[in-house]
Design a protein around this motif. Structure first.
Motif, PDB file in Angstrom:
ATOM      1  N   MET A 242       0.831  -1.198   0.000  1.00 50.18           N
ATOM      2  CA  MET A 242       0.000   0.000   0.000  1.00 50.18           C
ATOM      3  C   MET A 242       0.871   1.255   0.000  1.00 50.18           C
ATOM      4  SD  MET A 242      -2.993   1.034   2.734  1.00 50.18           S
ATOM      5  CE  MET A 242      -3.471  -0.689   2.856  1.00 50.18           C
ATOM      6  N   SER A 243       1.889   1.263   0.831  1.00 54.47           N
ATOM      7  CA  SER A 243       2.801   2.404   0.908  1.00 54.47           C
ATOM      8  C   SER A 243       3.493   2.622  -0.435  1.00 54.47           C
ATOM      9  CB  SER A 243       3.839   2.186   2.006  1.00 54.47           C
ATOM     10  OG  SER A 243       3.233   1.960   3.256  1.00 54.47           O
ATOM     11  N   HIS A 244       3.977   1.541  -1.016  1.00 54.47           N
ATOM     12  CA  HIS A 244       4.695   1.633  -2.284  1.00 54.47           C
ATOM     13  C   HIS A 244       3.771   2.137  -3.394  1.00 54.47           C
ATOM     14  CE1 HIS A 244       8.186   0.681  -4.765  1.00 54.47           C
ATOM     15  NE2 HIS A 244       7.368   0.190  -5.663  1.00 54.47           N
ATOM     16  N   GLY A 245       2.531   1.658  -3.391  1.00 53.90           N
ATOM     17  CA  GLY A 245       1.586   2.093  -4.410  1.00 53.90           C
ATOM     18  C   GLY A 245       1.288   3.575  -4.330  1.00 53.90           C
TER      19      GLY A 245
ATOM     20  N   VAL B 144       3.243   5.874  -3.074  1.00 54.51           N
ATOM     21  CA  VAL B 144       4.453   6.570  -3.508  1.00 54.51           C
ATOM     22  C   VAL B 144       4.531   6.604  -5.026  1.00 54.51           C
ATOM     23  CG1 VAL B 144       6.962   6.398  -3.643  1.00 54.51           C
ATOM     24  CG2 VAL B 144       5.821   6.172  -1.438  1.00 54.51           C
ATOM     25  N   GLU B 145       4.350   5.447  -5.655  1.00 51.33           N
ATOM     26  CA  GLU B 145       4.506   5.358  -7.103  1.00 51.33           C
ATOM     27  C   GLU B 145       3.438   6.153  -7.852  1.00 51.33           C
ATOM     28  OE1 GLU B 145       6.855   3.859  -9.154  1.00 51.33           O
ATOM     29  OE2 GLU B 145       7.953   3.851  -7.267  1.00 51.33           O
ATOM     30  N   LEU B 146       2.205   6.096  -7.367  1.00 54.28           N
ATOM     31  CA  LEU B 146       1.112   6.713  -8.098  1.00 54.28           C
ATOM     32  C   LEU B 146       0.941   8.199  -7.810  1.00 54.28           C
ATOM     33  CD1 LEU B 146      -1.601   3.919  -7.845  1.00 54.28           C
ATOM     34  CD2 LEU B 146      -0.322   4.586  -9.879  1.00 54.28           C
ATOM     35  N   PHE B 147       1.170   8.594  -6.553  1.00 57.83           N
ATOM     36  CA  PHE B 147       0.770   9.945  -6.174  1.00 57.83           C
ATOM     37  C   PHE B 147       1.859  10.805  -5.526  1.00 57.83           C
ATOM     38  CE2 PHE B 147      -3.095   7.250  -5.711  1.00 57.83           C
ATOM     39  CZ  PHE B 147      -3.766   7.734  -6.816  1.00 57.83           C
ATOM     40  N   ALA B 148       2.968  10.226  -5.110  1.00 58.63           N
ATOM     41  CA  ALA B 148       3.961  11.006  -4.371  1.00 58.63           C
ATOM     42  C   ALA B 148       5.181  11.371  -5.191  1.00 58.63           C
ATOM     43  CB  ALA B 148       4.403  10.254  -3.116  1.00 58.63           C
ATOM     44  N   ARG B 149       5.286  10.855  -6.409  1.00 57.14           N
ATOM     45  CA  ARG B 149       6.491  11.106  -7.196  1.00 57.14           C
ATOM     46  C   ARG B 149       6.206  11.834  -8.492  1.00 57.14           C
ATOM     47  NH1 ARG B 149       9.669   6.529  -8.679  1.00 57.14           N
ATOM     48  NH2 ARG B 149      11.355   8.015  -8.755  1.00 57.14           N
ATOM     49  N   GLY B 150       5.032  12.423  -8.596  1.00 56.21           N
ATOM     50  CA  GLY B 150       4.730  13.248  -9.757  1.00 56.21           C
ATOM     51  C   GLY B 150       4.519  12.490 -11.044  1.00 56.21           C
ATOM     52  N   SER B 151       3.999  11.250 -10.969  1.00 53.90           N
ATOM     53  CA  SER B 151       3.736  10.493 -12.187  1.00 53.90           C
ATOM     54  C   SER B 151       2.668  11.203 -13.018  1.00 53.90           C
ATOM     55  CB  SER B 151       3.259   9.083 -11.839  1.00 53.90           C
ATOM     56  OG  SER B 151       4.248   8.395 -11.106  1.00 53.90           O
TER      57      SER B 151
ATOM     58  N   PRO C 201      -0.880  12.589  -0.508  1.00 50.90           N
ATOM     59  CA  PRO C 201      -0.460  11.188  -0.379  1.00 50.90           C
ATOM     60  C   PRO C 201      -0.492  10.690   1.059  1.00 50.90           C
ATOM     61  CG  PRO C 201       0.980  12.349  -1.889  1.00 50.90           C
ATOM     62  CD  PRO C 201       0.088  13.385  -1.284  1.00 50.90           C
ATOM     63  N   GLU C 202      -0.113  11.554   2.008  1.00 47.86           N
ATOM     64  CA  GLU C 202      -0.120  11.146   3.412  1.00 47.86           C
ATOM     65  C   GLU C 202      -1.523  10.760   3.864  1.00 47.86           C
ATOM     66  OE1 GLU C 202       3.521  13.473   2.727  1.00 47.86           O
ATOM     67  OE2 GLU C 202       1.406  13.777   2.216  1.00 47.86           O
ATOM     68  N   ASP C 203      -2.526  11.539   3.427  1.00 47.30           N
ATOM     69  CA  ASP C 203      -3.902  11.231   3.814  1.00 47.30           C
ATOM     70  C   ASP C 203      -4.375   9.930   3.176  1.00 47.30           C
ATOM     71  OD1 ASP C 203      -3.832  13.581   5.200  1.00 47.30           O
ATOM     72  OD2 ASP C 203      -5.223  14.676   3.886  1.00 47.30           O
ATOM     73  N   LEU C 204      -4.023   9.723   1.918  1.00 45.33           N
ATOM     74  CA  LEU C 204      -4.406   8.485   1.248  1.00 45.33           C
ATOM     75  C   LEU C 204      -3.844   7.272   1.975  1.00 45.33           C
ATOM     76  CD1 LEU C 204      -3.823   9.446  -2.499  1.00 45.33           C
ATOM     77  CD2 LEU C 204      -6.025   8.975  -1.425  1.00 45.33           C
TER      78      LEU C 204
END
Length: 205
Positions: free
Chosen positions: A162-165, A167-174, A183-186
């Motif tokens: 869940m954490s990795h997802g 990060v990959e989808l919403f925390a790295r500017g994809s 992202p923290e709230d998600l």
């Protein structure tokens, strides 16, 4: 005048730092060993004093990343958290913070395609990271009746995924994956739903 490489004070560290910069800029497969050597201020031949090739250089960056990552996770799950939810939220925030602050390390760890079993040192560092979540999950699972208790490794893997997802989808500017929520709230709400579903925290916590 002799080349800088022959008098380099800490060649290995300089090469890893250069490689991590290039990983961040071009991706794990987007640069050559010669580019890393040039950025470190040494000749390509000098690289082979410490590394057999580009993959070994990236693997050392990944090892360093896992060591930093484990320190952050361990600190986040320190004793004194007010609840199980708060403890796992803290580890999730640590994951997000690591990905943002150390993007080169993060990419070397998770996007290079290099196995964590490539070297014993890398395997040990990666194992320490997962062991922290496994230990936390084992402590939490004691509150579940034994006949209903999932393996701690299973739900710690779920939290990691869940954490990795996030990060990959919403925390790295994809591109194209913006969320109306931070992202923290998600991550925190997702972890809360998951732990409540397991019965590890009360519904109104």
């Amino acid at each position: 005048m002799p080349k800088r490489g022959y008098h380099h004070g800490n060649l290995k560290s300089a090469l890893v730092e250069a490689a991590l910069q290039l990983v961040e800029e071009k991706g794990p497969t987007g640069f050559t060993l010669s580019e890393a050597a040039k950025r470190a201020g040494v000749t390509p031949a000098a690289v082979y004093r410490h590394f057999a090739g580009r993959e070994d250089l990236i693997a050392e960056g990944a090892r360093q990343g896992y060591a930093i990552f484990a320190d952050l996770m361990e600190h986040a799950y320190a004793d004194g958290q007010p609840s199980a939810l708060a403890a796992f939220e803290a580890t999730g925030r640590a994951y997000l913070a690591f990905a943002r602050k150390f993007p080169g390390h993060y990419m070397a760890m998770f996007e290079s395609g290099i196995s964590v079993q490539r070297t014993p040192e890398l395997a040990a560092a990666a194992g320490r990271s997962s062991a922290i979540l496994n230990r936390a999950a084992a402590q939490l699972s004691e509150h579940i009746p034994a006949e209903k208790r999932p393996p701690p490794e299973m739900f710690s893997a779920h939290i990691w995924a869940m954490s990795h997802g996030v990060v990959e989808l919403f925390a790295r500017g994809s591109p194209g994956t913006r969320s109306p929520f931070p992202p923290e709230d998600l991550l925190e709400t997702g972890i809360g739903v998951y732990l409540r579903g397991l019965g590890l925290i009360p519904p109104d916590e």
